[in-house]
Design a protein around this motif. Structure first.
Motif, PDB file in Angstrom:
ATOM      1  N   ALA A  68      47.610  44.432  70.702  1.00  0.00           N
ATOM      2  CA  ALA A  68      46.915  43.642  69.675  1.00  0.00           C
ATOM      3  C   ALA A  68      47.514  42.234  69.590  1.00  0.00           C
ATOM      4  O   ALA A  68      46.801  41.256  69.374  1.00  0.00           O
ATOM      5  N   LYS A  69      48.818  42.128  69.819  1.00  0.00           N
ATOM      6  CA  LYS A  69      49.469  40.795  69.806  1.00  0.00           C
ATOM      7  C   LYS A  69      49.048  39.978  71.032  1.00  0.00           C
ATOM      8  O   LYS A  69      48.837  38.774  70.940  1.00  0.00           O
ATOM      9  N   LEU A  70      48.952  40.674  72.177  1.00  0.00           N
ATOM     10  CA  LEU A  70      48.636  39.969  73.423  1.00  0.00           C
ATOM     11  C   LEU A  70      47.195  39.460  73.411  1.00  0.00           C
ATOM     12  O   LEU A  70      46.901  38.381  73.915  1.00  0.00           O
ATOM     13  N   HIS A  71      46.275  40.268  72.848  1.00  0.00           N
ATOM     14  CA  HIS A  71      44.851  39.897  72.807  1.00  0.00           C
ATOM     15  C   HIS A  71      44.384  39.949  71.360  1.00  0.00           C
ATOM     16  O   HIS A  71      43.637  40.866  70.973  1.00  0.00           O
ATOM     17  N   PRO A  72      44.793  38.995  70.522  1.00  0.00           N
ATOM     18  CA  PRO A  72      44.502  39.085  69.083  1.00  0.00           C
ATOM     19  C   PRO A  72      43.007  39.056  68.769  1.00  0.00           C
ATOM     20  O   PRO A  72      42.589  39.576  67.737  1.00  0.00           O
ATOM     21  N   ASP A  73      42.188  38.483  69.672  1.00  0.00           N
ATOM     22  CA  ASP A  73      40.753  38.386  69.367  1.00  0.00           C
ATOM     23  C   ASP A  73      39.961  39.590  69.873  1.00  0.00           C
ATOM     24  O   ASP A  73      38.778  39.731  69.563  1.00  0.00           O
ATOM     25  N   ALA A  74      40.609  40.431  70.678  1.00  0.00           N
ATOM     26  CA  ALA A  74      39.874  41.581  71.233  1.00  0.00           C
ATOM     27  C   ALA A  74      39.788  42.682  70.180  1.00  0.00           C
ATOM     28  O   ALA A  74      40.740  42.882  69.421  1.00  0.00           O
ATOM     29  N   PRO A  75      38.656  43.417  70.125  1.00  0.00           N
ATOM     30  CA  PRO A  75      38.561  44.521  69.165  1.00  0.00           C
ATOM     31  C   PRO A  75      39.569  45.613  69.507  1.00  0.00           C
ATOM     32  O   PRO A  75      39.811  45.891  70.680  1.00  0.00           O
ATOM     33  N   GLN A  76      40.194  46.171  68.493  1.00  0.00           N
ATOM     34  CA  GLN A  76      41.248  47.175  68.744  1.00  0.00           C
ATOM     35  C   GLN A  76      40.730  48.574  68.381  1.00  0.00           C
ATOM     36  O   GLN A  76      41.178  49.185  67.424  1.00  0.00           O
ATOM     37  N   HIS A  77      39.726  49.052  69.113  1.00  0.00           N
ATOM     38  CA  HIS A  77      39.201  50.391  68.838  1.00  0.00           C
ATOM     39  C   HIS A  77      40.106  51.424  69.485  1.00  0.00           C
ATOM     40  O   HIS A  77      40.625  51.200  70.577  1.00  0.00           O
ATOM     41  N   LEU A  78      40.229  52.561  68.819  1.00  0.00           N
ATOM     42  CA  LEU A  78      40.972  53.664  69.439  1.00  0.00           C
ATOM     43  C   LEU A  78      40.037  54.365  70.422  1.00  0.00           C
ATOM     44  O   LEU A  78      38.952  54.805  70.036  1.00  0.00           O
ATOM     45  N   LEU A  79      40.436  54.423  71.677  1.00  0.00           N
ATOM     46  CA  LEU A  79      39.600  55.051  72.701  1.00  0.00           C
ATOM     47  C   LEU A  79      40.262  56.345  73.168  1.00  0.00           C
ATOM     48  O   LEU A  79      41.488  56.421  73.249  1.00  0.00           O
ATOM     49  N   TYR A  80      39.436  57.336  73.485  1.00  0.00           N
ATOM     50  CA  TYR A  80      39.950  58.610  73.991  1.00  0.00           C
ATOM     51  C   TYR A  80      39.873  58.644  75.521  1.00  0.00           C
ATOM     52  O   TYR A  80      38.841  58.240  76.096  1.00  0.00           O
ATOM     53  N   THR A  81      40.888  59.194  76.143  1.00  0.00           N
ATOM     54  CA  THR A  81      40.853  59.305  77.612  1.00  0.00           C
ATOM     55  C   THR A  81      39.769  60.296  78.043  1.00  0.00           C
ATOM     56  O   THR A  81      39.270  60.207  79.158  1.00  0.00           O
ATOM     57  N   THR A  82      39.414  61.225  77.192  1.00  0.00           N
ATOM     58  CA  THR A  82      38.373  62.201  77.550  1.00  0.00           C
ATOM     59  C   THR A  82      37.005  61.544  77.700  1.00  0.00           C
ATOM     60  O   THR A  82      36.250  61.910  78.599  1.00  0.00           O
ATOM     61  N   THR A  83      36.706  60.567  76.832  1.00  0.00           N
ATOM     62  CA  THR A  83      35.320  60.093  76.754  1.00  0.00           C
ATOM     63  C   THR A  83      35.121  58.610  77.070  1.00  0.00           C
ATOM     64  O   THR A  83      33.983  58.182  77.205  1.00  0.00           O
ATOM     65  N   SER A  84      36.157  57.810  77.160  1.00  0.00           N
ATOM     66  CA  SER A  84      35.962  56.356  77.292  1.00  0.00           C
ATOM     67  C   SER A  84      35.754  55.936  78.751  1.00  0.00           C
ATOM     68  O   SER A  84      36.669  56.068  79.576  1.00  0.00           O
ATOM     69  N   PRO A  85      34.567  55.376  79.090  1.00  0.00           N
ATOM     70  CA  PRO A  85      34.361  54.864  80.454  1.00  0.00           C
ATOM     71  C   PRO A  85      35.373  53.763  80.805  1.00  0.00           C
ATOM     72  O   PRO A  85      35.811  53.671  81.950  1.00  0.00           O
ATOM     73  N   LEU A  86      35.755  52.941  79.800  1.00  0.00           N
ATOM     74  CA  LEU A  86      36.739  51.875  80.086  1.00  0.00           C
ATOM     75  C   LEU A  86      38.075  52.478  80.529  1.00  0.00           C
ATOM     76  O   LEU A  86      38.684  52.057  81.519  1.00  0.00           O
ATOM     77  N   LEU A  87      38.518  53.487  79.787  1.00  0.00           N
ATOM     78  CA  LEU A  87      39.798  54.120  80.169  1.00  0.00           C
ATOM     79  C   LEU A  87      39.666  54.830  81.511  1.00  0.00           C
ATOM     80  O   LEU A  87      40.608  54.829  82.312  1.00  0.00           O
ATOM     81  N   HIS A  88      38.492  55.411  81.776  1.00  0.00           N
ATOM     82  CA  HIS A  88      38.286  56.063  83.085  1.00  0.00           C
ATOM     83  C   HIS A  88      38.402  55.039  84.209  1.00  0.00           C
ATOM     84  O   HIS A  88      38.997  55.307  85.247  1.00  0.00           O
ATOM     85  N   THR A  89      37.828  53.847  83.978  1.00  0.00           N
ATOM     86  CA  THR A  89      37.930  52.796  85.006  1.00  0.00           C
ATOM     87  C   THR A  89      39.397  52.435  85.217  1.00  0.00           C
ATOM     88  O   THR A  89      39.869  52.325  86.352  1.00  0.00           O
ATOM     89  N   ARG A  90      40.117  52.251  84.104  1.00  0.00           N
ATOM     90  CA  ARG A  90      41.538  51.877  84.249  1.00  0.00           C
ATOM     91  C   ARG A  90      42.330  52.972  84.951  1.00  0.00           C
ATOM     92  O   ARG A  90      43.267  52.691  85.701  1.00  0.00           O
ATOM     93  N   LEU A  91      41.957  54.221  84.687  1.00  0.00           N
ATOM     94  CA  LEU A  91      42.677  55.348  85.307  1.00  0.00           C
ATOM     95  C   LEU A  91      42.209  55.616  86.738  1.00  0.00           C
ATOM     96  O   LEU A  91      42.839  56.393  87.459  1.00  0.00           O
ATOM     97  N   GLY A  92      41.078  55.003  87.109  1.00  0.00           N
ATOM     98  CA  GLY A  92      40.551  55.226  88.459  1.00  0.00           C
ATOM     99  C   GLY A  92      39.906  56.594  88.605  1.00  0.00           C
ATOM    100  O   GLY A  92      39.915  57.165  89.699  1.00  0.00           O
ATOM    101  N   VAL A  93      39.363  57.131  87.502  1.00  0.00           N
ATOM    102  CA  VAL A  93      38.670  58.429  87.581  1.00  0.00           C
ATOM    103  C   VAL A  93      37.195  58.201  87.249  1.00  0.00           C
ATOM    104  O   VAL A  93      36.834  57.203  86.625  1.00  0.00           O
ATOM    105  N   SER A  94      36.343  59.154  87.663  1.00  0.00           N
ATOM    106  CA  SER A  94      34.910  58.957  87.393  1.00  0.00           C
ATOM    107  C   SER A  94      34.554  59.508  86.015  1.00  0.00           C
ATOM    108  O   SER A  94      35.134  60.505  85.569  1.00  0.00           O
ATOM    109  N   SER A  95      33.579  58.837  85.361  1.00  0.00           N
ATOM    110  CA  SER A  95      33.170  59.248  83.995  1.00  0.00           C
ATOM    111  C   SER A  95      32.232  60.440  84.071  1.00  0.00           C
ATOM    112  O   SER A  95      31.511  60.590  85.019  1.00  0.00           O
TER     113      SER A  95
END
Ligand SMILES: Cc1cc2nc3c(=O)[nH]c(=O)nc-3n(C[C@H](O)[C@H](O)[C@H](O)COP(=O)(O)OP(=O)(O)OC[C@H]3O[C@@H](n4cnc5c(N)ncnc54)[C@H](O)[C@@H]3O)c2cc1C
Length: 361
Positions: free
Chosen positions: A334-361
């Motif tokens: 949140a400090k590094l990207h103060p303007d970005a929305p800080q939603h809590l994302l789940y690794t089970t369901t978030s396509p963004l986290l899947h992309t970061r993890l390199g797994v398919s949604s």
């Protein structure tokens, strides 16, 4: 000045908490470099109890220190940038003691004893009880130099790397788990990696080690694959930066000079808080005081997680360190990207986290 590597975050310590810190930062899109003085990742789990079972990691009924570290490395792999062969590279700097941490134009500049320099606005001190340094011999000739003489070692080489003692004489010094485990690794190495002659040097004919290792070492001695030298190293000679000789005081009071081309000291590790006390963070009883909500220290942007920190109710448990790393990562992102929305994302369901993890949604 060495080239400075710029990054989002620096994690000091590749112990279990430091590894999980890299993972949590990666999930939040924060790039981290991790630095540790040990040649292997894993902190206390690898240095102090690699083969002992842990029973209180949530969801893992039983695993050894080594197994836990292997799982943490696998989990953090999307953010560790591994070589094809599995060796750590790029953002993992092992064998580096972090010597200095200084504020520099809104960032922190970190320098190591081997000249590595990193710069980042965020720092995570996951330094446990301090930098693990191997216990060594209290012999004047072997101390004082910045690097040990050629022929004297405190670590086994990484798996697959040709050891310097291949085809030569090797003496392993110690009588505990570390020494016996090293002897067995040498004995089980591929033929071309083995020494021509292997000796174990210990002050007595009894070892304070795991029963199964004890048995295997005794068997190797009985088969003539391992010799035992009983005695204490009392003096050594170094010339041209290389170990020349070692004097050993035997139980009969006689000093002998066995042939020692290569000496591997395996007397265990001891943590040294060392440089960390000079970095300007508030400390209480040799631990970094932090906010129990964010785990930030008295220096803005510098967090302390795991065994190194203290706050009301602190427990030095893996589980607590993992919790601290998670909350610290969220605060820092949140400090590094103060303007970005800080939603809590789940690794089970978030396509963004899947992309970061390199797994398919
Ligand atoms: C025998 C034993 C059994 C345990 N059993 C359990 C258990 O069953 N369950 C449990 O929850 N916990 C257990 N623990 C505690 C657990 O191991 C610690 O809580 C955990 O290791 C803390 O992790 P960490 O990453 O904070 O620190 P560490 O594991 O200590 O790692 C810190 C790393 O930082 C590095 N470092 C420090 N300073 C520097 C520097 N200046 N430069 C470079 N590198 C540096 C060190 O070399 C080290 O590798 C046990 C501990 C011991 C000793």
């Amino acid at each position: 000045m060495p080239n400075v590597i710029d990054t989002d975050a620096i994690v000091i310590g590749a112990g279990p908490v430091g590894l999980f810190q890299v993972f949590q930062l990666g999930l939040l899109g924060v790039q981290a470099h991790v630095v540790d003085v040990l040649p292997q990742a894993g902190g206390q789990c690898i240095a102090l109890y690699p083969d002992k079972p842990i029973y209180d990691v949530p969801g893992v009924p039983r695993c050894t220190g080594r197994e836990l570290v292997a799982q943490l490395l696998e989990q953090a792999a999307p953010f560790l940038r591994l070589h094809d062969e599995g060796a750590l590279s790029h953002n993992v700097h092992l064998g580096h003691l972090v010597a200095r941490l200084t504020p520099q134009d809104g960032c922190y500049e970190l320098t190591t004893d081997r000249g590595l320099a990193l710069c980042a606005p965020l720092v995570f001190v996951a330094a446990g009880a301090g930098a693990f340094v191997p216990k060594t011999l209290n012999i004047e000739a072997l101390q004082g130099a910045p690097t040990p003489p050629t022929g004297l070692y405190h670590h086994l080489p990484e798996a697959g790397v040709m050891p310097p003692w291949a085809g030569a004489d090797l003496v392993v010094h110690g009588g505990g788990d570390e020494a016996l485990s090293a002897v067995l690794s040498v004995l089980h190495a591929p033929d071309e990696h083995r020494p021509a002659r292997l000796c174990l040097l210990h002050r007595r004919d009894q070892f304070q080690a795991d029963a199964a290792m004890n048995e295997q070492v005794r068997e190797a001695m009985a088969q003539g694959r391992l010799e035992l030298i009983i005695g204490m190293p009392v003096d050594a000679g170094v010339a041209d930066g290389a170990l020349q000789w070692l004097d050993v005081l035997g139980p009969d009071g006689q000093t002998q000079r066995p042939p020692v081309q290569h000496l591997l000291i395996q007397l265990g590790m001891s943590p040294k808080l060392g440089p960390l006390t000079q970095w300007g963070m508030d400390l209480a009883r040799k631990q970094v005081t932090v906010s129990a909500a964010t785990f930030e220290s008295s220096l803005a942007g510098v967090y302390a997680v795991g065994d190194i920190n203290t706050y009301p109710g602190k427990k030095r448990l893996l589980l607590c360190g993992f919790h601290e790393a998670t909350l610290a990562a969220h605060d820092a992102a949140a400090k590094l990207h103060p303007d970005a929305p800080q939603h809590l994302l789940y690794t089970t369901t978030s396509p963004l986290l899947h992309t970061r993890l390199g797994v398919s949604s």
